[in-house]
Write a protein that holds these residues in place. Structure first.
Motif, mmCIF file in Angstrom:
data_model
loop_
_atom_site.group_PDB
_atom_site.id
_atom_site.type_symbol
_atom_site.label_atom_id
_atom_site.label_comp_id
_atom_site.label_asym_id
_atom_site.label_seq_id
_atom_site.Cartn_x
_atom_site.Cartn_y
_atom_site.Cartn_z
ATOM 1 N N ASP A 1 61.406 38.508 60.865
ATOM 2 C CA ASP A 1 62.837 38.532 60.516
ATOM 3 C C ASP A 1 63.666 38.717 61.780
ATOM 4 N N SER A 2 64.318 37.629 62.243
ATOM 5 C CA SER A 2 65.296 37.788 63.338
ATOM 6 C C SER A 2 66.598 37.182 62.825
ATOM 7 N N ASN A 3 67.127 37.782 61.812
ATOM 8 C CA ASN A 3 68.252 37.267 61.001
ATOM 9 C C ASN A 3 67.756 36.120 60.117
ATOM 10 N N TYR A 4 67.196 35.061 60.699
ATOM 11 C CA TYR A 4 66.500 34.068 59.880
ATOM 12 C C TYR A 4 65.036 34.482 59.803
ATOM 13 N N LYS A 5 64.424 34.269 58.666
ATOM 14 C CA LYS A 5 63.022 34.665 58.513
ATOM 15 C C LYS A 5 62.128 33.499 58.925
ATOM 16 N N PHE A 6 61.620 33.550 60.171
ATOM 17 C CA PHE A 6 60.776 32.475 60.697
ATOM 18 C C PHE A 6 59.341 32.617 60.189
ATOM 19 N N ALA A 7 58.751 31.476 59.788
ATOM 20 C CA ALA A 7 57.330 31.474 59.432
ATOM 21 C C ALA A 7 56.556 30.957 60.649
ATOM 22 N N VAL A 8 55.524 31.676 61.041
ATOM 23 C CA VAL A 8 54.761 31.308 62.231
ATOM 24 C C VAL A 8 53.281 31.201 61.863
ATOM 25 N N ALA A 9 52.641 30.099 62.261
ATOM 26 C CA ALA A 9 51.204 29.947 62.010
ATOM 27 C C ALA A 9 50.446 30.567 63.166
ATOM 28 N N ILE A 10 49.408 31.300 62.857
ATOM 29 C CA ILE A 10 48.707 32.042 63.910
ATOM 30 C C ILE A 10 47.233 32.238 63.528
ATOM 31 N N SER A 11 46.377 32.386 64.544
ATOM 32 C CA SER A 11 44.954 32.597 64.241
ATOM 33 C C SER A 11 44.665 34.084 64.052
ATOM 34 N N LYS A 12 43.541 34.366 63.407
ATOM 35 C CA LYS A 12 43.134 35.747 63.170
ATOM 36 C C LYS A 12 42.909 36.461 64.513
ATOM 37 N N GLU A 13 42.336 35.689 65.482
ATOM 38 C CA GLU A 13 42.047 36.259 66.794
ATOM 39 C C GLU A 13 43.325 36.705 67.489
ATOM 40 N N SER A 14 44.386 35.886 67.400
ATOM 41 C CA SER A 14 45.665 36.246 68.041
ATOM 42 C C SER A 14 46.267 37.492 67.397
ATOM 43 N N ILE A 15 46.122 37.597 66.074
ATOM 44 C CA ILE A 15 46.644 38.783 65.384
ATOM 45 C C ILE A 15 45.972 40.033 65.942
ATOM 46 N N GLU A 16 44.656 39.925 66.135
ATOM 47 C CA GLU A 16 43.906 41.085 66.662
ATOM 48 C C GLU A 16 44.255 41.348 68.127
ATOM 49 N N ASN A 17 44.325 40.299 68.933
ATOM 50 C CA ASN A 17 44.628 40.464 70.372
ATOM 51 C C ASN A 17 45.986 41.099 70.596
ATOM 52 N N LEU A 18 46.973 40.641 69.803
ATOM 53 C CA LEU A 18 48.346 41.154 69.995
ATOM 54 C C LEU A 18 48.618 42.401 69.142
ATOM 55 N N ASP A 19 47.615 42.775 68.348
ATOM 56 C CA ASP A 19 47.736 43.939 67.456
ATOM 57 C C ASP A 19 48.974 43.805 66.533
ATOM 58 N N LEU A 20 49.066 42.660 65.879
ATOM 59 C CA LEU A 20 50.240 42.400 65.024
ATOM 60 C C LEU A 20 50.051 43.044 63.659
ATOM 61 N N LYS A 21 51.086 43.732 63.193
ATOM 62 C CA LYS A 21 51.050 44.315 61.840
ATOM 63 C C LYS A 21 52.458 44.351 61.265
ATOM 64 N N ILE A 22 52.548 44.537 59.981
ATOM 65 C CA ILE A 22 53.861 44.545 59.321
ATOM 66 C C ILE A 22 54.687 45.708 59.863
ATOM 67 N N GLY A 23 55.943 45.430 60.239
ATOM 68 C CA GLY A 23 56.833 46.477 60.738
ATOM 69 C C GLY A 23 56.935 46.440 62.264
ATOM 70 N N LYS A 24 55.972 45.800 62.935
ATOM 71 C CA LYS A 24 56.000 45.753 64.395
ATOM 72 C C LYS A 24 57.101 44.797 64.863
ATOM 73 N N GLU A 25 57.747 45.140 65.995
ATOM 74 C CA GLU A 25 58.793 44.278 66.527
ATOM 75 C C GLU A 25 58.218 43.426 67.657
ATOM 76 N N VAL A 26 58.475 42.130 67.602
ATOM 77 C CA VAL A 26 57.862 41.187 68.550
ATOM 78 C C VAL A 26 58.888 40.145 69.003
ATOM 79 N N TRP A 27 58.502 39.366 69.987
ATOM 80 C CA TRP A 27 59.325 38.231 70.429
ATOM 81 C C TRP A 27 58.703 36.945 69.893
ATOM 82 N N LEU A 28 59.572 36.031 69.474
ATOM 83 C CA LEU A 28 59.050 34.709 69.144
ATOM 84 C C LEU A 28 59.806 33.687 69.982
ATOM 85 N N SER A 29 59.116 32.602 70.336
ATOM 86 C CA SER A 29 59.783 31.602 71.181
ATOM 87 C C SER A 29 59.313 30.195 70.821
ATOM 88 N N PHE A 30 60.196 29.263 71.053
ATOM 89 C CA PHE A 30 59.821 27.847 70.856
ATOM 90 C C PHE A 30 60.702 26.964 71.721
#
Lengths: 349, 259
Positions: A311-340
């Motif tokens: 959620d960065s005002n617009y709710k972006f959907a991002v496709a990601i691998s399980k490995e990336s989730i683990e590497n970046l330690d992504l979880k609900i509530g965490k604040e992150v940067w997205l870029s394109f």
């Protein structure tokens, strides 16, 4: 054949606003939209069950807006099974024929029953029929009115796969034989396989009206964009900067997005594939022009890999691998940067 | 375990209390049959006064039911389908004949149909007498029993999905045709039940009828007269015959509801 001109229907909390379309004889016209956008209400307004506030419904050059239901000369198959429960299948089909004091009722009932393939069920009561058979009887009863325009409210919604397939074939056959249909549905595959024209209904108004090819090639609504796999669909305005092809897209979500496009300034739609967005824990220097800070609000298993909603005002959907989730330690509530990249944005008008 | 015993006790107490209610309803009826002799009943059946009275009761109640159904059924349809001002008030008014004492209902009715009123005079002009006449009996019976028909028919119409009526209209039927081919047949079971209930309730009416038309005597009046003039023993045979007829009707009502 049927011209719907600027109709408005007020239903308390919910309105149909400025609905315009034209259905020509022989058309298979599909009104496509999610649940609760007013599709059924639209059909009920055309047949006269719901009152129209303003606008006109014109059938074969005759204004029928204020005519009684029984004088409108178009028939409808309602979503709920609506066969008369105290009559047999035969009596249901004969009902409109008897009203017209038609001759050869027997012959005609058999003719329409054969047309829809239920000639061996004529003595049955509606309660003993399957969903598909009941829809066929309802169709035969509409055909017996001999009006040539039939409105269908989600006719395939409650059917199993086989019955759905068979009923679609029947509808196509009847359409080829000259019956004009207006069919409302929430199922886009249904609309592709049947329609020659599609109107997309969103929040009580038509947001797109065209042939299926055009509608799905250039989506103008989030509903259609989602169907064809564009999870990130944003409405807004294109603005040029220094006569460059790199332009700014100002969205309704209070975020500005850089995009590379040759489309002129003005209102437009933007889509970004969920595969083209990357996530990082810190803002990184790269060629990506678009960088947004946001909070992860959902992580779900997708058909391939995972899908994260940020959620960065617009709710972006991002496709990601399980490995990336683990590497970046992504979880609900965490604040992150997205870029394109600006070139990843597709702009439609 | 303790809980189980407590539950069993509760069931036992409730069953006992229910038994008393059933006994309270059934015992007097069964008592009637025990207190009468077969010969007595046959003799009473053969009395022309009894035969005439039972026939009078049956046909006046039936005529009232059929006559007022012409008004009550369309009225019930309106109540089920339309919204209008004071609808709740009207729904309440319908039940008035049920809640007021029936002698009072008779007095009230007599107040508007006696010879000194407009209705009384107008009827007399056309040679129709209400007081002491089967027409008066019909009016009194119908007054106290019409709520049963209206309420039952209204519930019946309300349970017919409006969709069926809309579809029939869409297929080109007129509103009248829709009423007779869709609404009425689909609500028929409730209407029939209401008709039987109105008929049975009319037949059992005493208070209102006695005020308006003591003569000719309907059976409830005849039972009352035999009791006050000759005593319990003479009132029982005619009571048994009449109660039997009422019971048969009651079974009919249950059968139509069950289906």
């Amino acid at each position: 054949m049927l011209l719907v001109k600027n109709i408005n229907v007020n239903l308390g909390e919910f309105n149909l606003t400025n609905i315009n379309f034209n259905v020509e004889s022989g058309d298979y016209f599909v009104v496509l939209g999610a649940s609760g956008v007013g599709k059924s209400v639209l059909l009920e307004s055309i047949v006269g069950i719901k009152k129209i506030e303003s606008g006109n419904v014109i059938l074969n050059n005759e204004d029928i807006t204020h005519k009684e239901i029984n004088e409108r000369k178009l028939s409808i198959v309602l979503q709920s099974v609506d066969l008369f429960p105290h009559y047999t299948v035969y009596e249901n089909i004969a009902y409109p024929l008897r009203i017209k004091k038609s001759k050869n009722v027997n012959q005609k009932v058999l003719h329409y029953a054969e047309k829809v393939g239920i000639e061996n069920k004529l003595e049955k009561k509606p309660e003993t029929l399957s969903g598909g058979e009941a829809q066929r009887v309802a169709l035969a009863r509409c055909l017996a009115t001999e009006y040539n325009l039939i409105l269908l409210d989600e006719p395939l919604a409650s059917l199993d796969v086989k019955s759905k397939y068979e009923l679609k074939m029947l509808l196509r056959k009847l359409n080829r034989e000259g019956i004009t249909f207006i069919h409302v549905t929430h199922d886009y595959e249904e609309s592709i396989s049947l329609a020659n024209k599609i109107a997309v209904l969103e929040k009580g108004t038509i947001v797109d009206l065209n042939s299926p090819e055009v509608i799905f090639k250039n989506p103008k609504s989030e509903f259609i964009a989602n169907f064809i796999g564009h999870k990130n669909f944003i409405k807004g305005k294109i603005q040029s900067v220094n006569n460059s092809d790199l332009k700014i897209f100002t969205s309704d979500y209070d975020i500005d997005i850089y995009c590379l496009t040759d489309i002129d300034d003005g209102e437009a739609f933007l889509t970004i594939s969920s595969n083209d967005i990357s996530i990082s824990n810190q803002k990184e220097k790269s060629s990506n022009r678009n960088n947004f800070y946001g909070k992860i609000i959902d992580i779900a298993k997708a058909r391939i890999g995972y899908e994260i909603i940020i959620d960065s005002n617009y709710k972006f959907a991002v496709a990601i691998s399980k490995e990336s989730i683990e590497n970046l330690d992504l979880k609900i509530g965490k604040e992150v940067w997205l870029s394109f990249k600006a070139s990843a944005c597709k702009i439609y008008r | 375990m303790l809980k189980k015993i407590k539950n069993n006790y509760l069931n036992l107490i409730f069953t006992f209390l229910s038994g008393i209610v059933i006994l309270f309803i059934v015992a007097p009826i069964i008592g009637l049959y025990f207190n009468s002799t077969f010969n007595g009943i046959i003799e009473t059946i053969n009395e022309s006064e009894v035969q005439e009275s039972i026939w009078l009761t049956l046909w006046t109640s039936m005529t009232g039911t059929l006559l007022f159904s012409i008004f009550a059924i369309p009225f019930a349809y309106l109540l089920a389908r339309k919204n209008f001002m004071f609808k709740n008030l009207i729904n309440g008014l319908i039940d008035i004949p049920v809640i007021i004492p029936h002698t009072a209902a008779g007095i009230a009715l007599l107040g508007i149909i006696n010879r000194n009123t407009f209705f009384g005079e107008a009827a007399e002009f056309f040679g129709v007498k209400f007081i002491g006449n089967p027409i008066g009996i019909i009016l009194a019976m119908s007054f106290v029993s019409i709520p049963f028909l209206i309420n039952s028919a209204r519930d019946g119409f309300a349970s017919v999905p409006e969709r069926f009526e809309q579809v029939a209209l869409n297929l080109g039927a007129s509103k009248l045709k829709v009423f007779f081919s869709i609404s009425l047949p689909l609500a028929w079971r409730s209407i029939l039940s209401g008709l039987i209930l109105m008929w049975a309730r009319g037949m059992s009416e005493f208070g209102a009828v006695m005020i308006i038309a003591y003569n000719p005597k309907i059976t409830p009046v005849l039972i009352y007269e035999r009791f006050t003039s000759f005593g319990l023993k003479y009132a029982i045979p005619v009571t048994v015959i009449f109660v039997s007829i009422c019971l048969i009707l009651f079974v009919l009502i249950r059968l139509t509801k069950k289906k």
